[in-house]
Write an enzyme that holds these catalytic residues in place. Structure first.
Site, PDB file in Angstrom:
ATOM      1  N   GLN A 122     120.964  71.891   1.239  1.00 46.80           N
ATOM      2  CA  GLN A 122     120.946  70.490   0.829  1.00 46.80           C
ATOM      3  C   GLN A 122     122.276  70.128   0.164  1.00 46.80           C
ATOM      4  OE1 GLN A 122     116.930  69.344  -1.079  1.00 46.80           O
ATOM      5  NE2 GLN A 122     117.066  71.564  -1.320  1.00 46.80           N
ATOM      6  N   HIS A 157     122.550  67.352   4.219  1.00 43.76           N
ATOM      7  CA  HIS A 157     122.955  66.114   3.546  1.00 43.76           C
ATOM      8  C   HIS A 157     124.445  65.838   3.652  1.00 43.76           C
ATOM      9  CE1 HIS A 157     119.173  66.793   0.848  1.00 43.76           C
ATOM     10  NE2 HIS A 157     118.870  66.263   2.022  1.00 43.76           N
ATOM     11  N   SER A 175     114.760  71.931  -6.625  1.00 39.11           N
ATOM     12  CA  SER A 175     113.605  71.417  -7.380  1.00 39.11           C
ATOM     13  C   SER A 175     112.488  71.006  -6.429  1.00 39.11           C
ATOM     14  CB  SER A 175     114.035  70.212  -8.234  1.00 39.11           C
ATOM     15  OG  SER A 175     114.610  69.217  -7.389  1.00 39.11           O
ATOM     16  N   ASN A 205     114.189  80.652  -8.592  1.00 33.07           N
ATOM     17  CA  ASN A 205     114.451  79.489  -9.434  1.00 33.07           C
ATOM     18  C   ASN A 205     114.109  79.855 -10.872  1.00 33.07           C
ATOM     19  OD1 ASN A 205     114.391  76.852 -10.682  1.00 33.07           O
ATOM     20  ND2 ASN A 205     114.141  75.977  -8.635  1.00 33.07           N
ATOM     21  N   PRO A 206     114.944  79.470 -11.846  1.00 38.03           N
ATOM     22  CA  PRO A 206     114.567  79.775 -13.243  1.00 38.03           C
ATOM     23  C   PRO A 206     113.298  79.045 -13.676  1.00 38.03           C
ATOM     24  CG  PRO A 206     116.879  79.107 -13.100  1.00 38.03           C
ATOM     25  CD  PRO A 206     116.264  78.844 -11.767  1.00 38.03           C
ATOM     26  N   CYS A 250     140.532  53.621   5.539  1.00 42.90           N
ATOM     27  CA  CYS A 250     140.756  54.378   6.780  1.00 42.90           C
ATOM     28  C   CYS A 250     142.249  54.335   7.138  1.00 42.90           C
ATOM     29  CB  CYS A 250     139.931  53.766   7.910  1.00 42.90           C
ATOM     30  SG  CYS A 250     140.192  54.581   9.497  1.00 42.90           S
ATOM     31  N   VAL A 260     126.233  69.627  -0.722  1.00 46.00           N
ATOM     32  CA  VAL A 260     127.374  69.015  -0.026  1.00 46.00           C
ATOM     33  C   VAL A 260     128.688  69.619  -0.514  1.00 46.00           C
ATOM     34  CG1 VAL A 260     126.118  66.858   0.334  1.00 46.00           C
ATOM     35  CG2 VAL A 260     127.498  67.122  -1.724  1.00 46.00           C
ATOM     36  N   ASP A 261     128.597  70.666  -1.374  1.00 44.64           N
ATOM     37  CA  ASP A 261     129.794  71.179  -2.063  1.00 44.64           C
ATOM     38  C   ASP A 261     130.662  72.112  -1.223  1.00 44.64           C
ATOM     39  OD1 ASP A 261     127.618  73.278  -4.125  1.00 44.64           O
ATOM     40  OD2 ASP A 261     128.435  73.687  -2.139  1.00 44.64           O
ATOM     41  N   CYS A 267     134.723  56.593   8.426  1.00 43.17           N
ATOM     42  CA  CYS A 267     135.168  55.206   8.447  1.00 43.17           C
ATOM     43  C   CYS A 267     133.964  54.279   8.636  1.00 43.17           C
ATOM     44  CB  CYS A 267     136.159  55.001   9.600  1.00 43.17           C
ATOM     45  SG  CYS A 267     136.670  53.284   9.780  1.00 43.17           S
TER      46      CYS A 267
HETATM   47  C1  BV8 Z   1     114.938  59.910   4.269  1.00 44.20           C
HETATM   48  C2  BV8 Z   1     123.611  63.911  -0.618  1.00 44.20           C
HETATM   49  C3  BV8 Z   1     113.953  58.639   6.002  1.00 44.20           C
HETATM   50  C4  BV8 Z   1     124.258  62.880  -1.442  1.00 44.20           C
HETATM   51  C5  BV8 Z   1     121.263  63.969  -1.299  1.00 44.20           C
HETATM   52  C6  BV8 Z   1     112.003  55.262  -0.892  1.00 44.20           C
HETATM   53  C7  BV8 Z   1     112.897  54.751   0.031  1.00 44.20           C
HETATM   54  C8  BV8 Z   1     113.579  55.550   0.919  1.00 44.20           C
HETATM   55  C9  BV8 Z   1     113.371  56.929   0.888  1.00 44.20           C
HETATM   56  C10 BV8 Z   1     112.495  57.413  -0.038  1.00 44.20           C
HETATM   57  C11 BV8 Z   1     111.809  56.630  -0.926  1.00 44.20           C
HETATM   58  N1  BV8 Z   1     111.027  57.427  -1.704  1.00 44.20           N
HETATM   59  C12 BV8 Z   1     111.214  58.718  -1.354  1.00 44.20           C
HETATM   60  C13 BV8 Z   1     112.085  58.711  -0.338  1.00 44.20           C
HETATM   61  C14 BV8 Z   1     112.571  59.848   0.343  1.00 44.20           C
HETATM   62  C15 BV8 Z   1     113.898  60.204  -0.316  1.00 44.20           C
HETATM   63  C16 BV8 Z   1     113.610  61.124  -1.491  1.00 44.20           C
HETATM   64  O1  BV8 Z   1     113.266  62.262  -1.271  1.00 44.20           O
HETATM   65  N2  BV8 Z   1     113.738  60.608  -2.726  1.00 44.20           N
HETATM   66  C17 BV8 Z   1     113.491  61.423  -3.895  1.00 44.20           C
HETATM   67  C18 BV8 Z   1     114.238  60.806  -5.077  1.00 44.20           C
HETATM   68  C19 BV8 Z   1     112.000  61.501  -4.146  1.00 44.20           C
HETATM   69  N3  BV8 Z   1     114.650  60.901   0.697  1.00 44.20           N
HETATM   70  C20 BV8 Z   1     115.566  60.232   1.404  1.00 44.20           C
HETATM   71  O2  BV8 Z   1     115.894  59.089   1.202  1.00 44.20           O
HETATM   72  C21 BV8 Z   1     116.168  61.048   2.539  1.00 44.20           C
HETATM   73  N4  BV8 Z   1     116.110  60.275   3.731  1.00 44.20           N
HETATM   74  O3  BV8 Z   1     113.871  60.143   3.763  1.00 44.20           O
HETATM   75  O4  BV8 Z   1     115.104  59.214   5.456  1.00 44.20           O
HETATM   76  C22 BV8 Z   1     113.854  57.264   5.418  1.00 44.20           C
HETATM   77  C23 BV8 Z   1     114.888  56.367   5.633  1.00 44.20           C
HETATM   78  C24 BV8 Z   1     114.761  55.075   5.141  1.00 44.20           C
HETATM   79  C25 BV8 Z   1     113.616  54.704   4.417  1.00 44.20           C
HETATM   80  C26 BV8 Z   1     112.595  55.659   4.177  1.00 44.20           C
HETATM   81  C27 BV8 Z   1     112.717  56.931   4.665  1.00 44.20           C
HETATM   82  C28 BV8 Z   1     117.603  61.374   2.215  1.00 44.20           C
HETATM   83  C29 BV8 Z   1     117.643  62.344   1.052  1.00 44.20           C
HETATM   84  C30 BV8 Z   1     119.073  62.868   0.906  1.00 44.20           C
HETATM   85  C31 BV8 Z   1     119.662  62.362  -0.378  1.00 44.20           C
HETATM   86  N5  BV8 Z   1     121.002  62.953  -0.549  1.00 44.20           N
HETATM   87  N6  BV8 Z   1     122.497  64.485  -1.380  1.00 44.20           N
HETATM   88  C32 BV8 Z   1     125.048  63.500  -2.555  1.00 44.20           C
HETATM   89  O5  BV8 Z   1     124.918  64.709  -2.834  1.00 44.20           O
HETATM   90  O6  BV8 Z   1     125.834  62.754  -3.171  1.00 44.20           O
HETATM   91  S1  BV8 Z   1     119.988  64.695  -2.111  1.00 44.20           S
HETATM   92  C33 BV8 Z   1     120.543  65.555  -3.461  1.00 44.20           C
HETATM   93  O7  BV8 Z   1     119.367  66.103  -4.012  1.00 44.20           O
HETATM   94  C34 BV8 Z   1     121.424  66.758  -3.152  1.00 44.20           C
HETATM   95  O8  BV8 Z   1     121.634  67.009  -1.791  1.00 44.20           O
HETATM   96  C35 BV8 Z   1     120.592  67.892  -3.746  1.00 44.20           C
HETATM   97  O9  BV8 Z   1     120.832  69.101  -3.181  1.00 44.20           O
HETATM   98  C36 BV8 Z   1     119.260  67.374  -3.421  1.00 44.20           C
HETATM   99  C37 BV8 Z   1     118.026  68.017  -3.899  1.00 44.20           C
HETATM  100  O10 BV8 Z   1     118.180  68.329  -5.212  1.00 44.20           O
HETATM  101  P1  BV8 Z   1     118.261  69.891  -5.547  1.00 44.20           P
HETATM  102  O11 BV8 Z   1     119.251  70.530  -4.639  1.00 44.20           O
HETATM  103  O12 BV8 Z   1     116.894  70.457  -5.539  1.00 44.20           O
HETATM  104  O13 BV8 Z   1     118.908  69.849  -6.969  1.00 44.20           O
HETATM  105  P2  BV8 Z   1     118.167  69.576  -8.342  1.00 44.20           P
HETATM  106  O14 BV8 Z   1     119.209  69.318  -9.379  1.00 44.20           O
HETATM  107  O15 BV8 Z   1     117.055  68.591  -8.143  1.00 44.20           O
HETATM  108  O16 BV8 Z   1     117.452  70.975  -8.664  1.00 44.20           O
HETATM  109  C38 BV8 Z   1     118.232  72.105  -8.957  1.00 44.20           C
HETATM  110  C39 BV8 Z   1     117.271  73.269  -9.028  1.00 44.20           C
HETATM  111  O17 BV8 Z   1     118.027  74.453  -9.227  1.00 44.20           O
HETATM  112  C40 BV8 Z   1     116.285  73.157 -10.167  1.00 44.20           C
HETATM  113  O18 BV8 Z   1     114.977  73.484  -9.703  1.00 44.20           O
HETATM  114  C41 BV8 Z   1     116.768  74.221 -11.160  1.00 44.20           C
HETATM  115  O19 BV8 Z   1     115.685  74.823 -11.864  1.00 44.20           O
HETATM  116  C42 BV8 Z   1     117.409  75.208 -10.242  1.00 44.20           C
HETATM  117  N7  BV8 Z   1     118.458  76.032 -10.844  1.00 44.20           N
HETATM  118  C43 BV8 Z   1     119.259  75.745 -11.899  1.00 44.20           C
HETATM  119  N8  BV8 Z   1     120.089  76.777 -12.121  1.00 44.20           N
HETATM  120  C44 BV8 Z   1     119.815  77.732 -11.183  1.00 44.20           C
HETATM  121  C45 BV8 Z   1     118.779  77.255 -10.367  1.00 44.20           C
HETATM  122  N9  BV8 Z   1     118.265  77.958  -9.340  1.00 44.20           N
HETATM  123  C46 BV8 Z   1     118.785  79.181  -9.127  1.00 44.20           C
HETATM  124  N10 BV8 Z   1     119.790  79.706  -9.852  1.00 44.20           N
HETATM  125  C47 BV8 Z   1     120.322  79.021 -10.889  1.00 44.20           C
HETATM  126  N11 BV8 Z   1     121.308  79.562 -11.626  1.00 44.20           N
END
Ligand code: BV8
Length: 247
Positions: A102, A120, A191, A215-216, A149, A104-105, A128
């Site tokens: 997931q 993602h 998460s 995951n921690p 662009c 993008v880094d 562009c």
């Molecule tokens: C989609 C790129 C169909 C950008 C990202 C209302 C309207 C529209 C859509 C929705 C809606 N409601 C819900 C949705 C679906 C929505 C969604 O899921 N929303 C969430 C907020 C509920 N999804 C979408 O919109 C997706 N598209 O559904 O298309 C559609 C289309 C139109 C209309 C309806 C549906 C697109 C989702 C993609 C979003 N883009 N990134 C950017 O990065 O700038 S997502 C972003 O979150 C990152 O990619 C990231 O990777 C991702 C997920 O988060 P995590 O990776 O899990 O990171 P997080 O910080 O949350 O957790 C970190 C974890 O690591 C924790 O658990 C922590 O405990 C753990 N951790 C910490 N330290 C460590 C560790 N683990 C191991 N070792 C460690 N040391």
């Protein structure tokens, strides 16, 4: 996390010919990259869900690009950690290995992983808004915000998938096909909150795969996992590597 849990995880991996891995921001945390929902995940007073959207970009492309420029600046100097490197090593250890991220880094590629499904997109690529041309740009900091662009002068956007945008259908189809056909899925540092990525481990489990989580903290996936290892992936993945019987 007990040594029995670690042994169980290693036994599952030793028995798997087709391993799929799903990573989230947590695998890059030990490299110093802020996660999305951790305390360090906030930027100024904004949340990712407020800035990583087409609406935010249409409303204020400069603000959204300032956020991405800040993140690119955070990511540029960091190195992959032992968690990334272990997954890169395992690509040659398992008969079939697919990494779905997931993130993008770009740190998995920097660690040497070759087969990467970037769900993602990638923060080092720009697109562009007029011609849809995609190209890599690693300028840090950006000389011009928002960037334009070089060929047509239109606004550029980050080549990432924003909330409310559909993922690339081919990429998503490949991710689901991989999840449906693997023997085991390792879920690292997510998460399990963002869809459709969070559905992939459930698809794998429904298809009979064993699921291991690292995951921690517990997540919504924890109850569906065969083994959930509570700790940092940069430490746990090398430990599991040391327990594997497969060379
Ligand atoms: C989609 C790129 C169909 C950008 C990202 C209302 C309207 C529209 C859509 C929705 C809606 N409601 C819900 C949705 C679906 C929505 C969604 O899921 N929303 C969430 C907020 C509920 N999804 C979408 O919109 C997706 N598209 O559904 O298309 C559609 C289309 C139109 C209309 C309806 C549906 C697109 C989702 C993609 C979003 N883009 N990134 C950017 O990065 O700038 S997502 C972003 O979150 C990152 O990619 C990231 O990777 C991702 C997920 O988060 P995590 O990776 O899990 O990171 P997080 O910080 O949350 O957790 C970190 C974890 O690591 C924790 O658990 C922590 O405990 C753990 N951790 C910490 N330290 C460590 C560790 N683990 C191991 N070792 C460690 N040391």
């Amino acid at each position: 996390m007990t040594s029995e849990d670690m042994r169980r995880a290693a036994d599952i991996l030793d028995g798997a010919d087709r391993l799929a891995v799903l990573t989230g921001a947590g695998i890059s945390a030990e490299s110093g990259v802020p996660t999305f929902r951790g305390q360090d995940g906030l930027w100024k007073q904004f949340r990712a869900e407020d800035l990583a959207t087409p609406e935010a970009f249409a409303r204020d492309p400069k603000l959204v690009w300032e956020w991405y420029d800040w993140r690119r600046g955070k990511i540029a100097p960091v190195e992959p950690n032992p968690g990334h490197r272990t997954l890169a090593k395992w690509e040659g250890t398992f008969p079939s290995f697919t990494l779905i991220t997931q993130n993008v880094d770009g740190l998995h590629a920097a660690a040497g992983s070759k087969t990467i499904i970037e769900l993602h997109g990638n923060i080092w690529k720009m697109r562009c808004t007029a011609e849809a041309a995609v190209f890599e740009n690693r300028e840090v900091p950006l000389k011009r915000i928002p960037p334009l662009c070089p060929s047509c002068g239109a606004l550029l956007r980050p080549h990432v998938v924003w909330f409310g945008e559909s993922l690339d259908m081919d990429v998503l189809a490949l991710a689901f096909a991989t999840s449906s056909s693997c023997d085991a899925m390792l879920v690292v540092g997510t998460s399990a909150y963002v869809q459709p990525a969070a559905s992939l481990p459930l698809r794998a489990a429904d298809a009979g795969a064993r699921v291991i989580e690292i995951n921690p903290d517990p997540t919504p996936l924890t109850s569906s996992a065969d083994v959930s290892l509570r700790g940092p992936s940069g430490e746990i993945l090398p430990l599991i590597d040391g327990l594997l019987r497969r060379s």
